[in-house]
Design a protein around this motif. Sequence first.
Motif, PDB file in Angstrom:
ATOM      1  N   CYS A  41      29.205 -11.146 -67.675  1.00  7.64           N
ATOM      2  CA  CYS A  41      28.457 -11.781 -66.587  1.00  7.64           C
ATOM      3  C   CYS A  41      29.043 -11.289 -65.279  1.00  7.64           C
ATOM      4  CB  CYS A  41      28.567 -13.298 -66.687  1.00  7.64           C
ATOM      5  SG  CYS A  41      27.948 -14.179 -65.232  1.00  7.64           S
ATOM      6  N   GLY A  43      29.482 -12.865 -62.626  1.00  7.26           N
ATOM      7  CA  GLY A  43      30.320 -13.871 -61.971  1.00  7.26           C
ATOM      8  C   GLY A  43      29.606 -14.688 -60.912  1.00  7.26           C
ATOM      9  N   PRO A  45      27.676 -17.302 -61.075  1.00 11.30           N
ATOM     10  CA  PRO A  45      27.816 -18.762 -61.151  1.00 11.30           C
ATOM     11  C   PRO A  45      29.113 -19.257 -60.516  1.00 11.30           C
ATOM     12  CG  PRO A  45      27.013 -17.908 -63.244  1.00 11.30           C
ATOM     13  CD  PRO A  45      27.360 -16.712 -62.396  1.00 11.30           C
ATOM     14  N   ALA A  46      30.210 -18.517 -60.720  1.00 13.25           N
ATOM     15  CA  ALA A  46      31.482 -18.931 -60.122  1.00 13.25           C
ATOM     16  C   ALA A  46      31.418 -18.800 -58.614  1.00 13.25           C
ATOM     17  CB  ALA A  46      32.621 -18.076 -60.675  1.00 13.25           C
ATOM     18  N   TRP A  47      30.843 -17.699 -58.155  1.00 14.62           N
ATOM     19  CA  TRP A  47      30.749 -17.484 -56.710  1.00 14.62           C
ATOM     20  C   TRP A  47      29.886 -18.569 -56.062  1.00 14.62           C
ATOM     21  CZ3 TRP A  47      26.793 -16.238 -53.260  1.00 14.62           C
ATOM     22  CH2 TRP A  47      27.229 -15.885 -51.983  1.00 14.62           C
ATOM     23  N   ALA A  49      29.360 -21.509 -57.029  1.00  7.26           N
ATOM     24  CA  ALA A  49      30.040 -22.799 -57.061  1.00  7.26           C
ATOM     25  C   ALA A  49      31.151 -22.862 -56.015  1.00  7.26           C
ATOM     26  CB  ALA A  49      30.610 -23.057 -58.448  1.00  7.26           C
ATOM     27  N   GLY A  50      31.442 -21.739 -55.391  1.00 10.91           N
ATOM     28  CA  GLY A  50      32.448 -21.742 -54.333  1.00 10.91           C
ATOM     29  C   GLY A  50      33.828 -21.317 -54.803  1.00 10.91           C
ATOM     30  N   ASP A  51      33.912 -20.771 -56.017  1.00  5.52           N
ATOM     31  CA  ASP A  51      35.220 -20.395 -56.546  1.00  5.52           C
ATOM     32  C   ASP A  51      35.468 -18.893 -56.374  1.00  5.52           C
ATOM     33  OD1 ASP A  51      37.509 -19.857 -58.129  1.00  5.52           O
ATOM     34  OD2 ASP A  51      37.108 -21.671 -59.292  1.00  5.52           O
ATOM     35  N   ARG A  52      36.113 -18.548 -55.295  1.00  8.33           N
ATOM     36  CA  ARG A  52      36.371 -17.135 -54.978  1.00  8.33           C
ATOM     37  C   ARG A  52      37.264 -16.478 -56.025  1.00  8.33           C
ATOM     38  NH1 ARG A  52      35.172 -15.642 -49.651  1.00  8.33           N
ATOM     39  NH2 ARG A  52      36.200 -13.638 -49.905  1.00  8.33           N
ATOM     40  N   LEU A  54      37.829 -17.113 -59.313  1.00  8.44           N
ATOM     41  CA  LEU A  54      37.152 -16.785 -60.563  1.00  8.44           C
ATOM     42  C   LEU A  54      36.121 -15.680 -60.337  1.00  8.44           C
ATOM     43  CD1 LEU A  54      36.520 -20.270 -62.224  1.00  8.44           C
ATOM     44  CD2 LEU A  54      38.369 -18.646 -62.661  1.00  8.44           C
ATOM     45  N   LEU A  58      36.032 -11.838 -62.163  1.00  6.05           N
ATOM     46  CA  LEU A  58      34.900 -11.271 -62.894  1.00  6.05           C
ATOM     47  C   LEU A  58      34.327 -10.054 -62.169  1.00  6.05           C
ATOM     48  CD1 LEU A  58      33.283 -14.574 -64.179  1.00  6.05           C
ATOM     49  CD2 LEU A  58      34.384 -12.788 -65.545  1.00  6.05           C
TER      50      LEU A  58
ATOM     51  N   ARG B 396      30.986 -24.684 -49.556  1.00  2.70           N
ATOM     52  CA  ARG B 396      31.252 -24.841 -50.990  1.00  2.70           C
ATOM     53  C   ARG B 396      32.654 -24.340 -51.308  1.00  2.70           C
ATOM     54  NH1 ARG B 396      25.712 -22.761 -54.108  1.00  2.70           N
ATOM     55  NH2 ARG B 396      24.248 -23.945 -52.824  1.00  2.70           N
ATOM     56  N   GLU B 397      33.019 -23.205 -50.728  1.00  5.21           N
ATOM     57  CA  GLU B 397      34.360 -22.670 -50.994  1.00  5.21           C
ATOM     58  C   GLU B 397      35.428 -23.630 -50.479  1.00  5.21           C
ATOM     59  OE1 GLU B 397      34.667 -18.660 -49.515  1.00  5.21           O
ATOM     60  OE2 GLU B 397      33.483 -17.857 -51.188  1.00  5.21           O
ATOM     61  N   VAL B 400      36.038 -26.395 -52.877  1.00  3.03           N
ATOM     62  CA  VAL B 400      36.880 -25.990 -54.003  1.00  3.03           C
ATOM     63  C   VAL B 400      38.334 -25.915 -53.557  1.00  3.03           C
ATOM     64  CG1 VAL B 400      37.411 -24.090 -55.593  1.00  3.03           C
ATOM     65  CG2 VAL B 400      35.038 -24.789 -55.233  1.00  3.03           C
TER      66      VAL B 400
END
Lengths: 243, 478
Positions: A41, A43, A45-47, A49-52, A54, A58, B396-397, B400
């Motif tokens: 994938c 990545g 979905p992680a991006w 969601a705000g998760d740099r 993760l 990916l 959003r970041e 987190v």
Amino acid sequence: MRVALYVTCLVDLMRPSVGFASLRLLEAAGCEVIVPEAQTCCGQPAWSAGDRDLASDLARKAIAELEGYDYVVIPSGSCTDQICNVYPQLLSGDSLWGGRAQRLAERTYELTTFLADVLKVSTVPSEFDGSVTYHDSCKGLRTLGIKQQPRELLLRTPGAAIKEMADCEECCGFGGAFSVNFSEVSTRIVDRKCDSIAEAAADAVVGGDLGCLLNIEGRLRRRGDETTRVLHIAEVLAGGEES
Amino acid sequence: MSAAKHSQAMHFHARAGENVRNPVLQRALQKAKPLFVGKRAKGIAALADDGLEFEMLRTACEGIRNRTLADLDVWLDIFEERAITSGAEVLWARDGEEVGRLVVDIARRYGVTKATKSKSMLSEEAHLNEVLAKAGVRPVETDLGEYIVQLAGETPSHIIAPAVHKTIEEIEALFAKEHGRPVETRTSADIPDMTREAREVLRQHFLSAEMGISGANFLIAETGTAALVTNEGNGRMVTTLPKVHVVVTGIEKIVPTLEDFATLMRLLPRSATGQTISNYVSLLTGTKQPGDQDGPEKTVFILVDNGRANLLGSPYQDMLRCIRCGACMNHCPVYFSLGGHAYGWVYPGPMGSVLTPLYTGIENALDLPHASTGCNQCGSVCPVRIPLPKLMHQLREEQVERHLRPWSERLALKAWAWVAGQPVLYRWLTRRAVRYLNWLADDAGRIRIFGLAPGWTAGRDLPVASGRTFHELYKARK
Ligand code: SF4
């Protein structure tokens, strides 16, 4: 010309026929197509969601497995946007990966853009019997400028007649996790899309992003529309050969 | 933070659901959307008639706003000096509460018992109507939409069309009650009549109010002028008839010159209502001078921070370019599915999803930055090119980074990303997953109730494929 086909996680899981259709289209256009084995994938979905962190992990993984080819082609505007626009920005501060992300982005194309703009194909291998209405998915349209390419290719498909729906550029309400987290809102939005599709009264609604198509198909069926076909552009252009 | 206690943004999820299920609201919204979108499209297309081009103008407007923000303190100083020279008083308010105190002070000084108001979103930030009423001053909203909203005891649901969530039947019921007459059957053909009726009532207020309160669309530094862009003419009454005129507006509303203002005006009305220019554009400078026909004896500017200065130099500074045209919400599929009230604070739609967390606390509006499909219909119409989806993404970041997301979401994401990083394991698991999906599906290849993502199947079927992954089939084929 060695082309890597990145099928996307959604196609892998939910509709493999889109991957095979893409493969046939690229081969028919004379490309040597490789499906890099380790792909999973991009990545997004992680991006989203705000998760740099993760998302960056990916991104590095995808870059490493995709950078050895002349081109990378993806049957999705949204995943192409992730690689072309998000990766370089995500890794811009990384002295090793920043440049690699940039170089990959320059060689990565969404399927219809690659066929129409890079390969400039004049024929498509299929025929399609009926009318189609095209839904412009948001990422493809607004960040990659995909608008004419799929329509040009549809015009070259014998038998396919384009019937534009009203507000074809309106969002279908998918939005990845949004469709699940804000389910009622998402359903309300896709209802308007379904209304436009119903008005267009085409045999098939066609698009370039499987997420949007699953959303549209899921809602059409729930509303009781069992006849309007919901197809990925690759499936229309490559013909109905089963995987 | 004072704004936080009034915000209902934490209830976004529940409110959104209720509003989607509210047929009356849906009817009102369904009617309004094509009007907004169609009018703007025409207005923008008509730029060509004047030999203008949207993207070029956008660049110019974006540039003006960026230049202003780069030296905001300097322009504010210049504005203050020029405004004072022309006879106005300039006051500064740190937050909404201070706005309330200052306005009440002025009201006391001038023995004010009634204040007419023209549209001001800042007055909503300050809950000014409530504060005034408590201090014994009757606030009367005179913008037709605001008047309706005030009669209903509500807040605006849109920044330029405050009562867009109301159907004509609801408005008729409010008017009948307030104006002491029986309810009649109304259609859109009666709108002029209903407007006239409201005007009759408002006229008496215009004449008797001792204070007028307005916002300002722009503050022009070089002349110390407030620019007011309206369509109903009520703004003129509010700003010229009462003896005291109070302008309440945000510190970011400043532009350096009249020429800059003229450039911004090329896009503001077009983006908002599609008009080449609004019906009224007032430039208000200072107080009534000898020989002037009308105008206030006293003009006070209250320039409000309420969180704005914090954005200067932050990753969110772009948001301060906003000229409050409303185009982003008018083109937002989410906004038009649930209306403005669900957003829980003063500003709805995409700009609200950015401003509310920034002004009331990120932890107090967790849903808003996620209440977006990422379609960027907002970003592509914004006349000052604010990258709204990007700003929502930054929020959003930040959620987190500050550990504000639910642990279940974090855990699921981490587990999924870990698996996606191990191709062999990923293949193995996805093979099992598609078989499971296929087993759940009915004869037509669709899942109707899916326990793992109930949100999806609440309103949609889930179409699934043959029970094999692409990679599995591809390998077998080779
Ligand atoms: S963010 Fe842009 S589109 Fe939205 S109100 Fe502000 S200026 Fe208008």
